[in-house]
Motif scaffolding. Structure first.
Motif, PDB file in Angstrom:
ATOM      1  N   TYR A 126     -86.101  34.251  12.977  1.00 15.39           N
ATOM      2  CA  TYR A 126     -85.153  33.142  12.806  1.00 15.39           C
ATOM      3  C   TYR A 126     -84.859  32.912  11.323  1.00 15.39           C
ATOM      4  O   TYR A 126     -83.697  32.790  10.921  1.00 15.39           O
ATOM      5  N   LEU A 207     -85.146  29.608  19.413  1.00 16.52           N
ATOM      6  CA  LEU A 207     -84.985  30.366  18.174  1.00 16.52           C
ATOM      7  C   LEU A 207     -84.148  31.621  18.384  1.00 16.52           C
ATOM      8  O   LEU A 207     -83.273  31.936  17.568  1.00 16.52           O
ATOM      9  N   VAL A 211     -80.570  32.893  16.867  1.00 17.65           N
ATOM     10  CA  VAL A 211     -80.389  34.216  16.259  1.00 17.65           C
ATOM     11  C   VAL A 211     -79.211  34.935  16.909  1.00 17.65           C
ATOM     12  O   VAL A 211     -78.384  35.568  16.236  1.00 17.65           O
TER      13      VAL A 211
END
Length: 333
Positions: A126, A207, A211
């Protein structure tokens, strides 16, 4: 001679106080033993190659690779734990009650450390993708090592407390001779569910969704040729990090798929109500992930394939091999 009923007991000489054995045909039993033994050997061997590769070559001493090293250590430990699952194939525990508790504590600790490590990997990706300009300062080797140590230490402390009654009185909760059961208080089950499944898996999903969104936005920008000259270098770094994120994303997704069945069974029946054989069955799905991780590395990580060749050809025994340039860096995929 023993009667048919006695032949189905784990310990025929103990009579009704003995647990009953699961009866299978000889061919099926041999096949299961061969399959599980092969998985155990492969898991230990492949993860040992990962451990040797990352530990030996200094070029691989990066925060992300140290996280992979922690995951490999837990997977390597799992390879040995497969032996205990093999012992439970016929429903009879032939070792002492102390070893039964030891198996439960170590298995839980290793699995929990794996979950924590995967969360750290997700955080690493991340930061690398969403804040590449500050990645080198935010994610360092020392911070990665501290995170790994805390992850393992917390797992050991938590499960030592969780299995406290079992550690003090091994075998106390067995219903018959040859049984291998551990008692977990209901409140501990709930805490374990949140700490090792709901919370970490939620963090991982959030996360990686972030991304993915960054990856999509960058792909759209590249297609529309909206590229500012001052950002070209950061775009290049991001593209490399995105390749690493995709590769590690496969590891994360496989991990989620292998772990979910165990917690689904636990939610539907409760940890305390799972028999030793049923527990071993769903646990095998979780443990099988430890074999899949290094297999994923082989297909997705060129640096791992090159390191394996160096290890198997014994080049690592040569002087100065630690500094050997094998054309590998963490994010070259």
């Amino acid at each position: 001679m023993s009667t048919p009923d006695e032949a189905e007991l784990c310990y025929p000489h103990l009579g009704n106080s003995s647990c009953r054995r699961i009866v299978r045909s000889h061919s099926v039993s041999v096949l299961l033993h061969i399959i599980l033994s092969s998985i155990s050997v492969l898991t230990v061997t492949l993860n040992l190659l990962v451990i040797i590769s990352i530990s030996h070559f200094r070029k691989l001493h990066t925060p992300t690779n140290f996280l992979l090293l922690s995951l490999a250590v837990s997977d390597f430990s799992v390879g040995f734990l497969w032996m205990f699952q093999i012992l439970l194939l016929d429903g009879c525990w032939v070792l002492s009650a102390g070893w039964c508790v030891f198996n439960a504590v170590v298995t839980a600790t290793v699995a929990s450390a794996s979950v924590g490590t995967v969360v750290l990997i997700s955080v690493d990706r991340y930061v690398a993708v969403c804040d590449p300009m500050h990645y080198q300062t935010k994610v360092t080797v020392n911070r990665a090592m501290i995170g790994i140590v805390l992850c393992w230490l917390c797992s050991v402390i938590f499960y030592s407390a969780m299995f406290k009654d079992n550690l003090e009185h091994p075998g106390r909760f067995n219903s018959c001779a040859g049984d291998c059961k551990v008692y977990i208080p209901f409140i501990s089950e709930i805490v374990n569910l949140f700490l090792n499944y709901i919370i970490p898996f939620s963090i991982i999903v959030v996360l990686y969704v972030r991304v993915f969104m960054v990856a999509v936005s960058q792909a759209q920008a590249m297609r529309s040729h909206v590229t500012v000259v001052t950002l070209q270098s950061s775009q290049k770094v991001n593209r490399s990090e995105l390749k690493a994120a995709r590769a590690l994303g496969v590891v994360v997704v496989v991990f989620l798929l292998c772990s979910t069945p165990f917690y689904c069974v636990a939610l539907s029946r409760g940890f305390a109500d799972i028999s030793a054989t049923s527990f071993a069955s769903v646990l095998c799905v979780v443990l099988f992930n430890s074999l899949l991780n290094p297999v994923i590395y082989v297909f997705l990580y060129p640096w791992f394939r090159k390191c394996v060749k160096c290890v198997l050809s014994l080049q690592i025994l040569k002087s100065g091999s630690k500094n050997l340039r094998v054309n590998i860096i963490t994010y070259t995929y």
